[in-house]
Scaffold this motif. Structure first.
Motif, PDB file in Angstrom:
ATOM      1  N   ILE A   1       0.971   6.976   1.976  1.00 39.85           N
ATOM      2  CA  ILE A   1      -0.015   7.961   2.442  1.00 39.85           C
ATOM      3  C   ILE A   1      -1.308   7.310   2.913  1.00 39.85           C
ATOM      4  O   ILE A   1      -2.093   7.939   3.611  1.00 39.85           O
ATOM      5  N   TYR A   2      -1.526   6.050   2.566  1.00 44.93           N
ATOM      6  CA  TYR A   2      -2.727   5.342   2.992  1.00 44.93           C
ATOM      7  C   TYR A   2      -2.489   4.432   4.188  1.00 44.93           C
ATOM      8  O   TYR A   2      -3.416   3.786   4.665  1.00 44.93           O
ATOM      9  N   ARG A   3      -1.273   4.400   4.653  1.00 47.39           N
ATOM     10  CA  ARG A   3      -0.944   3.518   5.780  1.00 47.39           C
ATOM     11  C   ARG A   3      -1.148   4.227   7.115  1.00 47.39           C
ATOM     12  O   ARG A   3      -1.048   5.447   7.217  1.00 47.39           O
ATOM     13  N   ASN A   4      -1.415   3.457   8.138  1.00 41.62           N
ATOM     14  CA  ASN A   4      -1.603   3.990   9.479  1.00 41.62           C
ATOM     15  C   ASN A   4      -0.383   4.786   9.931  1.00 41.62           C
ATOM     16  O   ASN A   4      -0.520   5.819  10.595  1.00 41.62           O
TER      17      ASN A   4
ATOM     18  N   THR B   1       0.833  -1.197   0.000  1.00 37.85           N
ATOM     19  CA  THR B   1       0.000   0.000   0.000  1.00 37.85           C
ATOM     20  C   THR B   1       0.870   1.251   0.000  1.00 37.85           C
ATOM     21  O   THR B   1       1.897   1.293   0.670  1.00 37.85           O
ATOM     22  N   LYS B   2       0.436   2.274  -0.743  1.00 35.45           N
ATOM     23  CA  LYS B   2       1.165   3.535  -0.747  1.00 35.45           C
ATOM     24  C   LYS B   2       1.233   4.083   0.677  1.00 35.45           C
ATOM     25  O   LYS B   2       0.290   3.957   1.450  1.00 35.45           O
TER      26      LYS B   2
ATOM     27  N   GLY C   1      -2.387  15.594   4.998  1.00 29.95           N
ATOM     28  CA  GLY C   1      -1.887  14.432   4.287  1.00 29.95           C
ATOM     29  C   GLY C   1      -1.789  14.618   2.779  1.00 29.95           C
ATOM     30  O   GLY C   1      -1.510  13.666   2.060  1.00 29.95           O
TER      31      GLY C   1
ATOM     32  N   ARG D   1       3.580  15.167   1.247  1.00 23.83           N
ATOM     33  CA  ARG D   1       4.528  14.358   2.003  1.00 23.83           C
ATOM     34  C   ARG D   1       5.813  15.136   2.180  1.00 23.83           C
ATOM     35  O   ARG D   1       6.168  15.978   1.357  1.00 23.83           O
TER      36      ARG D   1
ATOM     37  N   HIS E   1       1.506   6.738   8.322  1.00 24.04           N
ATOM     38  CA  HIS E   1       1.466   8.106   7.806  1.00 24.04           C
ATOM     39  C   HIS E   1       0.455   8.936   8.595  1.00 24.04           C
ATOM     40  O   HIS E   1       0.704  10.102   8.905  1.00 24.04           O
ATOM     41  N   GLN E   2      -0.671   8.335   8.941  1.00 24.99           N
ATOM     42  CA  GLN E   2      -1.673   9.048   9.726  1.00 24.99           C
ATOM     43  C   GLN E   2      -1.121   9.412  11.106  1.00 24.99           C
ATOM     44  O   GLN E   2      -1.358  10.506  11.613  1.00 24.99           O
TER      45      GLN E   2
END
Length: 82
Positions: A5-8, A2-3, A48, A51, A10-11
């Protein structure tokens, strides 16, 4: 994979950056001015949409009163917190 920016992870990163900025009493505008960027730069980071590379993250940490190793330590701890 998964990219990022969509991973936990990154959040957690952007949530931590926003919390640190808020806790220091700095506005998005304050941080942006210190970095020589428009206010929308920090807004995009915190939502978000943008980056940061390592150099940009280090610069932002300095504005927030952190060293990069301090930030990484808090980030790693935040990843372990449910």
């Amino acid at each position: 994979m998964t990219k990022a920016i969509y991973r936990n992870e990154h959040q957690v990163l952007i949530k931590l950056l926003k919390a640190i900025r808020s806790n220091t009493g700095l506005t998005q505008n304050d941080c942006s001015k210190a970095l020589g960027r428009p206010q929308s730069y920090i807004s995009d980071v915190e939502t978000g949409l943008r980056r940061l590379d390592l150099v940009q993250l280090r610069d932002l940490c300095a504005v927030l009163g952190y060293t990069l190793p301090q930030f990484v330590e808090e980030y790693e701890a935040a990843l372990l917190t449910p």
